[in-house]
Design a protein around this motif. Structure first.
Motif, PDB file in Angstrom:
ATOM      1  N   MET A  96       0.983  -1.119   0.036  1.00 40.66           N
ATOM      2  CA  MET A  96      -0.004  -0.122   0.073  1.00 40.66           C
ATOM      3  C   MET A  96       0.890   1.205  -0.026  1.00 40.66           C
ATOM      4  SD  MET A  96      -3.013  -0.961   2.638  1.00 40.66           S
ATOM      5  CE  MET A  96      -1.976  -1.585   3.846  1.00 40.66           C
ATOM      6  N   LEU A  97       0.434   2.218  -0.518  1.00 39.43           N
ATOM      7  CA  LEU A  97       1.194   3.370  -1.052  1.00 39.43           C
ATOM      8  C   LEU A  97       0.540   4.663  -0.452  1.00 39.43           C
ATOM      9  CD1 LEU A  97       2.973   2.713  -4.045  1.00 39.43           C
ATOM     10  CD2 LEU A  97       4.172   2.644  -2.079  1.00 39.43           C
ATOM     11  N   ASP A  98       0.947   5.452   0.378  1.00 37.30           N
ATOM     12  CA  ASP A  98       0.179   6.565   0.849  1.00 37.30           C
ATOM     13  C   ASP A  98       0.635   7.694  -0.256  1.00 37.30           C
ATOM     14  OD1 ASP A  98      -1.222   5.617   3.274  1.00 37.30           O
ATOM     15  OD2 ASP A  98       0.830   5.942   4.511  1.00 37.30           O
ATOM     16  N   TYR A  99      -0.559   8.519  -0.569  1.00 34.71           N
ATOM     17  CA  TYR A  99      -0.353   9.655  -1.595  1.00 34.71           C
ATOM     18  C   TYR A  99      -0.752  11.006  -1.194  1.00 34.71           C
ATOM     19  CZ  TYR A  99      -5.185   9.054  -3.226  1.00 34.71           C
ATOM     20  OH  TYR A  99      -6.694   8.756  -3.226  1.00 34.71           O
ATOM     21  N   GLY A 100       0.045  11.925  -1.442  1.00 35.01           N
ATOM     22  CA  GLY A 100      -0.590  13.320  -1.416  1.00 35.01           C
ATOM     23  C   GLY A 100      -1.188  13.603  -2.760  1.00 35.01           C
ATOM     24  N   HIS A 101      -0.839  13.412  -3.622  1.00 31.40           N
ATOM     25  CA  HIS A 101      -1.425  13.216  -5.161  1.00 31.40           C
ATOM     26  C   HIS A 101      -1.283  12.047  -5.835  1.00 31.40           C
ATOM     27  CE1 HIS A 101      -3.619  15.953  -7.559  1.00 31.40           C
ATOM     28  NE2 HIS A 101      -3.005  15.330  -8.645  1.00 31.40           N
ATOM     29  N   LEU A 102      -2.288  11.663  -6.675  1.00 30.67           N
ATOM     30  CA  LEU A 102      -2.288  10.417  -7.212  1.00 30.67           C
ATOM     31  C   LEU A 102      -2.496  10.928  -8.618  1.00 30.67           C
ATOM     32  CD1 LEU A 102      -2.252   7.165  -7.200  1.00 30.67           C
ATOM     33  CD2 LEU A 102      -4.606   7.458  -7.099  1.00 30.67           C
ATOM     34  N   VAL A 103      -1.621  10.327  -9.573  1.00 36.15           N
ATOM     35  CA  VAL A 103      -1.805  10.594 -11.005  1.00 36.15           C
ATOM     36  C   VAL A 103      -2.217   9.125 -11.720  1.00 36.15           C
ATOM     37  CG1 VAL A 103      -0.544  11.323 -12.973  1.00 36.15           C
ATOM     38  CG2 VAL A 103       0.211  12.356 -10.869  1.00 36.15           C
ATOM     39  N   LEU A 104      -3.314   9.342 -12.516  1.00 34.17           N
ATOM     40  CA  LEU A 104      -3.352   8.020 -13.126  1.00 34.17           C
ATOM     41  C   LEU A 104      -2.963   8.366 -14.527  1.00 34.17           C
ATOM     42  CD1 LEU A 104      -7.294   7.612 -11.764  1.00 34.17           C
ATOM     43  CD2 LEU A 104      -5.108   6.522 -11.040  1.00 34.17           C
ATOM     44  N   ALA A 105      -1.965   7.452 -15.100  1.00 36.68           N
ATOM     45  CA  ALA A 105      -1.430   7.780 -16.317  1.00 36.68           C
ATOM     46  C   ALA A 105      -1.444   6.234 -17.083  1.00 36.68           C
ATOM     47  CB  ALA A 105       0.017   8.115 -16.417  1.00 36.68           C
ATOM     48  N   THR A 106      -2.759   5.679 -16.869  1.00 38.50           N
ATOM     49  CA  THR A 106      -2.917   4.236 -17.051  1.00 38.50           C
ATOM     50  C   THR A 106      -2.849   3.787 -18.794  1.00 38.50           C
ATOM     51  OG1 THR A 106      -5.202   4.590 -16.873  1.00 38.50           O
ATOM     52  CG2 THR A 106      -3.842   3.675 -15.093  1.00 38.50           C
ATOM     53  N   PRO A 241      -9.615   2.929 -23.423  1.00 38.89           N
ATOM     54  CA  PRO A 241      -8.760   3.647 -22.353  1.00 38.89           C
ATOM     55  C   PRO A 241      -8.866   2.690 -20.886  1.00 38.89           C
ATOM     56  CG  PRO A 241     -10.805   4.799 -22.867  1.00 38.89           C
ATOM     57  CD  PRO A 241     -10.691   3.758 -23.972  1.00 38.89           C
ATOM     58  N   ASN A 242      -7.800   2.882 -20.295  1.00 41.56           N
ATOM     59  CA  ASN A 242      -7.829   1.945 -19.053  1.00 41.56           C
ATOM     60  C   ASN A 242      -8.395   2.924 -18.093  1.00 41.56           C
ATOM     61  OD1 ASN A 242      -6.614  -0.325 -19.781  1.00 41.56           O
ATOM     62  ND2 ASN A 242      -4.560   0.757 -19.801  1.00 41.56           N
ATOM     63  N   ILE A 243      -9.707   2.986 -18.065  1.00 43.54           N
ATOM     64  CA  ILE A 243     -10.462   3.859 -16.654  1.00 43.54           C
ATOM     65  C   ILE A 243     -10.999   3.054 -15.445  1.00 43.54           C
ATOM     66  CG2 ILE A 243     -11.419   5.365 -18.731  1.00 43.54           C
ATOM     67  CD1 ILE A 243     -13.927   3.775 -18.691  1.00 43.54           C
ATOM     68  N   ALA A 272      -5.683  12.705 -13.931  1.00 43.80           N
ATOM     69  CA  ALA A 272      -5.528  11.749 -14.929  1.00 43.80           C
ATOM     70  C   ALA A 272      -4.812  12.474 -16.198  1.00 43.80           C
ATOM     71  CB  ALA A 272      -6.756  11.044 -15.342  1.00 43.80           C
ATOM     72  N   ILE A 273      -4.121  11.739 -16.858  1.00 45.41           N
ATOM     73  CA  ILE A 273      -3.348  12.386 -18.084  1.00 45.41           C
ATOM     74  C   ILE A 273      -3.272  11.412 -19.005  1.00 45.41           C
ATOM     75  CG2 ILE A 273      -1.967  14.065 -16.642  1.00 45.41           C
ATOM     76  CD1 ILE A 273       0.412  12.004 -17.044  1.00 45.41           C
ATOM     77  N   GLY A 274      -3.082  11.828 -20.403  1.00 46.10           N
ATOM     78  CA  GLY A 274      -2.621  10.919 -21.548  1.00 46.10           C
ATOM     79  C   GLY A 274      -3.668  10.168 -22.096  1.00 46.10           C
ATOM     80  N   ASP A 275      -3.508   8.958 -22.578  1.00 44.68           N
ATOM     81  CA  ASP A 275      -4.340   8.257 -23.330  1.00 44.68           C
ATOM     82  C   ASP A 275      -5.750   7.838 -22.654  1.00 44.68           C
ATOM     83  OD1 ASP A 275      -2.748   8.078 -25.344  1.00 44.68           O
ATOM     84  OD2 ASP A 275      -2.487   5.949 -25.922  1.00 44.68           O
ATOM     85  N   CYS A 276      -5.661   7.795 -21.396  1.00 41.00           N
ATOM     86  CA  CYS A 276      -6.715   7.452 -20.637  1.00 41.00           C
ATOM     87  C   CYS A 276      -7.692   8.760 -19.952  1.00 41.00           C
ATOM     88  CB  CYS A 276      -6.405   6.730 -19.212  1.00 41.00           C
ATOM     89  SG  CYS A 276      -5.559   7.762 -18.049  1.00 41.00           S
ATOM     90  N   ALA A 277      -7.349   9.869 -20.307  1.00 40.07           N
ATOM     91  CA  ALA A 277      -7.862  10.995 -19.850  1.00 40.07           C
ATOM     92  C   ALA A 277      -8.844  11.704 -20.798  1.00 40.07           C
ATOM     93  CB  ALA A 277      -6.947  12.205 -19.498  1.00 40.07           C
ATOM     94  N   LEU A 278     -10.094  11.996 -20.489  1.00 38.86           N
ATOM     95  CA  LEU A 278     -11.056  12.821 -21.345  1.00 38.86           C
ATOM     96  C   LEU A 278     -11.051  14.208 -20.667  1.00 38.86           C
ATOM     97  CD1 LEU A 278     -13.330  12.341 -23.555  1.00 38.86           C
ATOM     98  CD2 LEU A 278     -14.729  12.188 -21.456  1.00 38.86           C
ATOM     99  N   PHE A 279     -10.184  14.988 -21.301  1.00 35.05           N
ATOM    100  CA  PHE A 279     -10.115  16.355 -20.790  1.00 35.05           C
ATOM    101  C   PHE A 279     -10.971  17.544 -21.251  1.00 35.05           C
ATOM    102  CE2 PHE A 279      -7.298  18.306 -23.856  1.00 35.05           C
ATOM    103  CZ  PHE A 279      -7.031  17.270 -24.538  1.00 35.05           C
ATOM    104  N   ALA A 280     -11.244  18.375 -20.569  1.00 39.33           N
ATOM    105  CA  ALA A 280     -12.191  19.660 -20.874  1.00 39.33           C
ATOM    106  C   ALA A 280     -11.139  20.603 -21.578  1.00 39.33           C
ATOM    107  CB  ALA A 280     -12.695  20.313 -19.722  1.00 39.33           C
ATOM    108  N   SER A 281     -11.687  21.095 -22.642  1.00 38.99           N
ATOM    109  CA  SER A 281     -10.647  21.843 -23.656  1.00 38.99           C
ATOM    110  C   SER A 281     -11.676  22.823 -24.052  1.00 38.99           C
ATOM    111  CB  SER A 281     -10.003  21.042 -24.856  1.00 38.99           C
ATOM    112  OG  SER A 281      -9.542  21.973 -25.603  1.00 38.99           O
ATOM    113  N   GLY A 286     -15.113  21.596 -25.884  1.00 42.57           N
ATOM    114  CA  GLY A 286     -15.487  20.246 -25.415  1.00 42.57           C
ATOM    115  C   GLY A 286     -14.798  19.539 -24.774  1.00 42.57           C
ATOM    116  N   SER A 287     -15.091  18.159 -24.802  1.00 39.42           N
ATOM    117  CA  SER A 287     -14.240  17.264 -23.978  1.00 39.42           C
ATOM    118  C   SER A 287     -13.252  16.559 -25.160  1.00 39.42           C
ATOM    119  CB  SER A 287     -14.807  16.161 -23.426  1.00 39.42           C
ATOM    120  OG  SER A 287     -15.666  16.882 -22.495  1.00 39.42           O
ATOM    121  N   LEU A 288     -12.001  16.227 -24.918  1.00 36.85           N
ATOM    122  CA  LEU A 288     -11.202  15.650 -25.916  1.00 36.85           C
ATOM    123  C   LEU A 288     -10.371  14.575 -25.083  1.00 36.85           C
ATOM    124  CD1 LEU A 288      -9.141  18.239 -27.703  1.00 36.85           C
ATOM    125  CD2 LEU A 288     -10.997  17.083 -28.535  1.00 36.85           C
ATOM    126  N   ARG A 289     -10.298  13.466 -26.154  1.00 39.53           N
ATOM    127  CA  ARG A 289      -9.301  12.167 -25.416  1.00 39.53           C
ATOM    128  C   ARG A 289      -8.485  11.915 -26.628  1.00 39.53           C
ATOM    129  NH1 ARG A 289      -7.998   7.038 -25.348  1.00 39.53           N
ATOM    130  NH2 ARG A 289      -9.588   6.294 -27.020  1.00 39.53           N
TER     131      ARG A 289
END
Ligand code: FAD
Length: 404
Positions: A96-106, A241-243, A272-281, A286-289
């Motif tokens: 188990m890992l404690d996080y302050g911030h978690l980044v999903l780059a899956t 995408p790995n969601i 969340a970043i990269g291929d897995c992220a549906l981000f507001a632009s 709109g939203s892009l992935r």
């Protein structure tokens, strides 16, 4: 504050870790890596790597020493669940890992072909280094490959397989190659070039079954009743995408992990970043992935900046490339939603660009063997400028004058 834990050590994950350290981030940085290699570049897997004989170390972003020097903890394993209330990530190992911030780059995984025999060893996909290694190993003993899907990866592989001397058939359900991604002018160019190279491209058809004997593939049947012999099948029918990790933690997901223009999920401690992220632009309204190295890398830099005190919305301009045989395709901007295409240069001379306009606005440029046009397009977009369709079509118009 607190440790930054990054799930996925691909293009995006690696870059967040590196950029955090570059910006002076001093707390713990962990990169959870579920592949048995140091973080590496994916694009060559369907291009130079499959053609050549260079070892896997030729693909690595950095040698092992870099991670030790930078105190980036590479943790081999797979993240299985997120305890959001306790701000803790669980790995398959039980760790188990404690996080302050978690980044999903899956990232994303291959869409699998839903046909009998699709899981035989002669049916291959291309996403990870091990896939490319497996293909490189098997290809010398094969003579006929059927490539299912004429997207970037399918065509890049097809061109390489042909150069290696295999008979190549490509199947595509759409009426033209790379239909989702490029203009019909560029599709037509690549169809002609691949056919000149001896690749048979079948449009508007689907694979309906894979035939095999004693566990070895013997051919593929098509929706139009034809049958193609084959001793190898390579599938490139897109990715998912790995969601799941995000979804199971109760984070909103749709066609990707939903993040705002700062790349933050609904939980401010998780991005969340990269291929897995549906981000507001806001820029594109709109939203892009997107699935590109540029997108993953620029997302990573934007997020690392935010986590070190420089909070800005993500607003980079997309760009992309694909190498197919001797041709280099480069795309600046988003070539979707255009209503007019203007060519600069001459397809017959194997060097031209398709300038795509929505009304008067230049939305993107697809360049074939015209690196200068591509770089021009990226610089022009960076300045939020445009040129008219008439200027684009006129080769005597000096592009540099538009950048002055
Ligand atoms: P990825 O690089 O896919 O990394 C995600 C990582 O997360 C993977 O290692 C995955 O195994 C891991 N992971 C997933 N879930 C977990 C978990 N639960 N625990 C731990 N780890 C996990 N783009 C271009 O711009 N130009 C190109 O020419 C080009 N060519 C390509 C050729 C191929 C063959 C492929 C497959 C892709 C290509 N791309 C290209 C696309 C580009 O590689 C991707 O857009 C980019 O890798 C996305 O980066 P990412 O970090 O989002 O995901």
């Amino acid at each position: 504050g607190g440790p930054v834990i990054i799930v996925g050590a691909g293009h995006g994950g690696y870059q967040v870790a590196a950029s955090l350290r570059q910006a002076g981030f001093s707390d713990r940085v962990c990169l959870i890596n579920d592949e048995a290699h140091l973080p590496y570049q994916r694009p060559p897997l369907s291009k130079a790597y499959i053609k050549g004989s260079a070892g896997p170390e030729s693909l690595m972003f950095r040698p092992e020493k870099f991670y030790a020097d930078q105190k980036i903890e590479l943790i081999a394993g797979r993240a299985v669940s997120i305890d959001r209330a306790g701000r803790r990530l669980h790995l398959a190992s039980g760790e188990m890992l404690d996080y302050g911030h978690l980044v999903l780059a899956t990232g994303a995984r291959n869409r699998l072909l839903d046909l009998p025999n699709a899981n035989l060893p002669d049916v291959k996909y291309l996403r990870i280094l091990d896939d490319s290694e497996a293909l490189r190993k098997i290809m010398p003993s094969r003579t006929r490959v059927v490539v299912i899907g004429a997207g970037f990866i399918g065509l890049e592989f097809a061109a390489t397989a042909r150069i290696k001397g295999l008979e190549v058939d490509v199947l595509e359900l759409a009426p033209r190659v790379m239909a989702r991604a490029v203009t019909s002018e560029v599709s037509a160019y690549f169809q002609a070039r691949h056919r000149e190279a001896g690749i048979r491209i079948h449009l508007g058809v689907q694979a309906t079954s894979i035939e095999a004997e004693d566990g070895r593939v013997t051919g593929v049947s098509l929706s139009d009743g034809r049958h193609l012999p084959a001793d190898l099948v390579v599938v490139g029918v897109g990715v998912l995408p790995n969601i799941e990790l995000a979804a199971e933690a109760g984070l909103p997901v749709a066609a990707g992990i939903i993040v705002d223009e700062y790349l933050s999920t609904a939980d401010p401690d998780i991005s969340a970043i990269g291929d897995c992220a549906l981000f507001a632009s806001p820029r594109f309204g709109g939203s892009l992935r997107l699935e590109s190295v540029q997108n993953a890398t620029d997302h990573a830099r934007c997020l690392a900046a935010r986590l070190t005190g420089d909070r800005k919305p993500y607003d980079s301009h997309p760009w992309f490339w694909s190498d197919q045989g001797d041709d280099k395709l480069q795309i600046a901007g988003l070539t979707t939603g255009y209503d007019r295409v203007v060519l600069r240069g001459d397809p017959a001379k194997k060097a031209f660009s398709a300038f795509c306009y929505r009304g008067d606005k230049l939305v993107g440029i697809e360049s074939i063997n015209r690196a200068g046009d591509h770089m021009f397009g990226r610089r022009l977009q960076g300045m939020d400028r445009s040129i008219t369709p008439e200027q684009a079509a006129d080769e005597s118009f000096d592009l540099k004058s538009a950048l002055a």
